[in-house]
Design an enzyme around this catalytic site. Sequence first.
Site, PDB file in Angstrom:
ATOM      1  N   ASP A  42       0.855  -1.192   0.000  1.00  0.00           N
ATOM      2  CA  ASP A  42       0.000   0.000   0.000  1.00  0.00           C
ATOM      3  C   ASP A  42       0.891   1.242   0.000  1.00  0.00           C
ATOM      4  OD1 ASP A  42      -2.078   1.771   0.293  1.00  0.00           O
ATOM      5  OD2 ASP A  42      -2.262   1.468   2.470  1.00  0.00           O
ATOM      6  N   ASP A  46      -4.485   3.623   2.783  1.00  0.00           N
ATOM      7  CA  ASP A  46      -5.895   3.222   2.916  1.00  0.00           C
ATOM      8  C   ASP A  46      -6.038   1.738   3.281  1.00  0.00           C
ATOM      9  OD1 ASP A  46      -5.287   1.932   0.565  1.00  0.00           O
ATOM     10  OD2 ASP A  46      -6.894   2.821  -0.625  1.00  0.00           O
ATOM     11  N   ASP A  50      -1.686  -1.031  -3.764  1.00  0.00           N
ATOM     12  CA  ASP A  50      -2.001  -0.253  -4.969  1.00  0.00           C
ATOM     13  C   ASP A  50      -0.836  -0.258  -5.963  1.00  0.00           C
ATOM     14  OD1 ASP A  50      -0.210   1.614  -3.821  1.00  0.00           O
ATOM     15  OD2 ASP A  50      -1.862   2.480  -2.665  1.00  0.00           O
ATOM     16  N   ASP A 119      -4.009  -9.768 -15.845  1.00  0.00           N
ATOM     17  CA  ASP A 119      -5.037 -10.773 -15.647  1.00  0.00           C
ATOM     18  C   ASP A 119      -6.284 -10.239 -16.338  1.00  0.00           C
ATOM     19  OD1 ASP A 119      -6.459 -12.876 -14.430  1.00  0.00           O
ATOM     20  OD2 ASP A 119      -5.264 -12.679 -12.614  1.00  0.00           O
ATOM     21  N   ASP A 218      -8.470 -15.508 -17.378  1.00  0.00           N
ATOM     22  CA  ASP A 218      -9.212 -16.115 -16.276  1.00  0.00           C
ATOM     23  C   ASP A 218     -10.200 -17.167 -16.809  1.00  0.00           C
ATOM     24  OD1 ASP A 218      -9.849 -15.654 -13.345  1.00  0.00           O
ATOM     25  OD2 ASP A 218     -11.848 -15.355 -14.177  1.00  0.00           O
ATOM     26  N   GLU A 275      -5.814 -19.815 -17.537  1.00  0.00           N
ATOM     27  CA  GLU A 275      -6.114 -20.523 -16.289  1.00  0.00           C
ATOM     28  C   GLU A 275      -6.926 -21.753 -16.683  1.00  0.00           C
ATOM     29  OE1 GLU A 275      -8.276 -20.060 -11.944  1.00  0.00           O
ATOM     30  OE2 GLU A 275      -9.131 -19.065 -13.673  1.00  0.00           O
ATOM     31  N   HIS A 347      -3.313 -17.081  -5.793  1.00  0.00           N
ATOM     32  CA  HIS A 347      -4.241 -16.341  -4.925  1.00  0.00           C
ATOM     33  C   HIS A 347      -5.529 -17.119  -4.656  1.00  0.00           C
ATOM     34  CE1 HIS A 347      -5.774 -15.834  -8.904  1.00  0.00           C
ATOM     35  NE2 HIS A 347      -6.885 -15.318  -8.424  1.00  0.00           N
ATOM     36  N   ASP A 348      -5.730 -18.261  -5.317  1.00  0.00           N
ATOM     37  CA  ASP A 348      -6.938 -19.064  -5.112  1.00  0.00           C
ATOM     38  C   ASP A 348      -6.681 -20.284  -4.238  1.00  0.00           C
ATOM     39  OD1 ASP A 348      -8.540 -17.455  -6.720  1.00  0.00           O
ATOM     40  OD2 ASP A 348      -7.954 -18.521  -8.542  1.00  0.00           O
TER      41      ASP A 348
HETATM   42  C1  GLC Z   1     -10.495 -17.417 -11.344  1.00  0.00           C
HETATM   43  C2  GLC Z   1      -9.749 -16.494 -10.413  1.00  0.00           C
HETATM   44  C3  GLC Z   1     -10.493 -16.404  -9.122  1.00  0.00           C
HETATM   45  C4  GLC Z   1     -11.860 -15.856  -9.396  1.00  0.00           C
HETATM   46  C5  GLC Z   1     -12.596 -16.683 -10.452  1.00  0.00           C
HETATM   47  C6  GLC Z   1     -13.802 -15.966 -10.974  1.00  0.00           C
HETATM   48  O1  GLC Z   1     -10.515 -18.714 -10.882  1.00  0.00           O
HETATM   49  O2  GLC Z   1      -8.438 -16.935 -10.257  1.00  0.00           O
HETATM   50  O3  GLC Z   1      -9.831 -15.623  -8.171  1.00  0.00           O
HETATM   51  O4  GLC Z   1     -12.623 -15.828  -8.222  1.00  0.00           O
HETATM   52  O5  GLC Z   1     -11.773 -16.940 -11.562  1.00  0.00           O
HETATM   53  O6  GLC Z   1     -13.431 -14.892 -11.767  1.00  0.00           O
END
Ligand code: GLC
Length: 571
Positions: A42, A46, A50, A119, A218, A275, A347-348
Site C-alpha cells: 500500500d 488506505d 495499490d 489478468d 481467467d 487458467e 491467490h486461489d
Molecule cells: C479465477 C480467479 C479467481 C476468481 C474466479 C472468478 O478462478 O483466479 O480468483 O474468483 O476466476 O473470476
Amino acid sequence: MHFGKTILGTITLLLLVLTTNAQVFRWDEAVIYQIYPRSFQDSDGDGIGDIKGITSRLDYLKGLGVDIIWLSPVYKSPMKDMGYDVSDYEAIDPVFGSMEDFEVLLKETHLRQMKLILDFVPNHTSDEHPWFKEARKSSDNPYHDYYLWRKDNTIPDNRISYFGGSAWEKNALTGEYYFHLFLKEQPDLNWDNPKVREEIYKALTFWLDKGVNGFRLDVIPLISKSPDYPANLRFKVTENAAYTRSLMPGPHLHEYLREMNERVFSRYDCFVLGEGIGINPQSVCDYVTPERKELNLIYHFEVTDLGRNALYIPSKVSPLALKRTLSRWDSVTAGCNARSAVLFGNHDQPRMLNRFGNPRKYRTLSAQMLAMLTLTYRGVPFIYQGDELGMRNIRLKYRELEDVSAINLVKIAGKYGIPRGLAMHFVNKAGRDNARTPVQWNPHKNAGFTEGEPWLKVHPDYPLINAEAQQNDTSSVLHFYKKLLILRRKYPCLRNGNLAETDKNHPRLLIYTRSNSDCNFLIICNLTSRKVKYSLPEIARNGKMILGNYPDVPDASRILPFECRIYECKK
Ligand code: GLC
C-alpha cells in the site's frame, strides 16, 4: 550486377542486425511472479495495496531475478470478487490508482527488463458493468444478448455456481433468469454473440497498444457453453465432476481461442497464459500446441488439487502422487512441443508451504526444497508473492474472513447443520484468504504493508518472517530463491534442458536430471519430513554439488528431511 549484389548484401546485413538486436520475448524460459495487488504494497495508507506500491517494489523483484510479472486484476470493479468482477475493462479502479500510475508501473517494469502481463477476465463481467446494466433493462435491449438468459422465466436446472448457490439469478426487470458460474454479481458473457467477442478483442488490444506484454486469461475453458445449455440438467450437489464436465469445453471454445489469437495476439509480440480450470492431460495440447495458435501456456489444477477431497476438504499430499502428476503433465506437454506450468500456489489456493511442506518444524528447509523443485523442474515456473519468503497459512475468525467463497461456504454449511467451528476449520486450512494476507516486508507496523488499517489481517508471524530480515540472512528462503534464479540464468539446461526422472517409484525422493549439450545437472528433493537412506548415483559422486539447503557437508548415503541438492555433473 555488382551493384545489385552490394544492395542485396547490405539488406541482408541490415536484416541480420535487426534480428539480432530484436529482443525476442522468451516466455518459455522465463520465471513468472504473480502479484495480488490488494495485498502487495500500500502506498497511500488506505490499507489496500495499490499500483504505486507495486512500482516502489520493482527493485525487489528485479533483485529476486524474475522475468514476468502477472498482475491480478486492477480494472474498475465493485470488488465483490476482489477485482475478478470487472465493470470497465479499460479503466483502473481508483482503489489501485490511476491510468497514469499504471503507465508509470509499466514503464518502470520495462526499464528493469521485466515484462508485465495483465489478468484478464473474459468469461464474465460485474453486474455493474454498463453492458449488464443495459442488458437487464429489457429483452429487446441491444445489450441483452451480451449475456445468457433463460427466456421462459423458469429456473432451468439446478446447476450450482462455483461459489455456492444456484447458477441462475432472477432479473426483476424482465422476470428472466441469467446464468452466472461464479457470484450472482458476475454474470457470464454470451461468447456466441460476435459483438461480445469484438468488445473483448478491443479491450485486449487497448492494453497491448499501451505496451503490456500479454495476459493471463481467467477461467478461459469456460467461455463457450455446452450445447445442452440451457437444457434441463439436474445434478446432485455432490456431483461436482459431472457438473464440471457438463460445462466444458463448449463446442466453440477452440474456434474462439483461435479467433482471439488471430485477431489480437498474433499481431503483437506477447505471451498468453490460460487458467486451465477443468483441463486434463488429454485436453491440454488442444490449448497449447504451437501450430494450433491458441494460447502459449496453460496452468492446471491437478497439482494444487492433490490431497483434497473437495474444494475445502484437504487431506495429506502423497509424494508419489505429486511426482506422478508433475511427470504426467510434463510428458504430455513435451509431446506436443509445448511447455507445462510449474505452479504450486496462487491467490486461489492456501499457501503452498502448508500443503507441500512443513510450515512449522521445517519451514525454511521445506520452503527451499519447494523453491528448488519449482525452479529446476522442466516447465515455466511460477512464484506467488510471499512464497519466496516462506509465508504460511493464517488462522482467521469468521468475522475476519474477506473471501466471498469462504464466507458463502460457512453460510451454506450452516444451512446443512454443519457446525461453524468445523466449517472454519476447513476454511482455515483451504481458504483463499490464506494466500491473500499482506506481504510481509519488514518487522515494523503491519509488516510494512500499510500505514493504515490493512484490509485483511497481517499474519502475526511477520516479526519472524519478513523480506527485510531475509535480505540480510544468506541462509534464508529469499536468498535460496535468488541463488536458484542466478543458476537458472547462468545455465541454459536449467531453463530448456531435457528432463529425465530416475527412481520413479521412490516414495519420498524426487530425483531428476536436466541436461543439454552444454550442461548436466542432477537434482534430488526429499518431499517429506523423514530422513531417507539413499546411495548417491555415480554421476553425482563424480560431480560437484553447487547448491543445497543444509549447511553441513552432504551425506553420501542419506537425504535429510526436505533436503534438496543440485549436482553439476560431467557431460
Ligand atoms: C479465477 C480467479 C479467481 C476468481 C474466479 C472468478 O478462478 O483466479 O480468483 O474468483 O476466476 O473470476
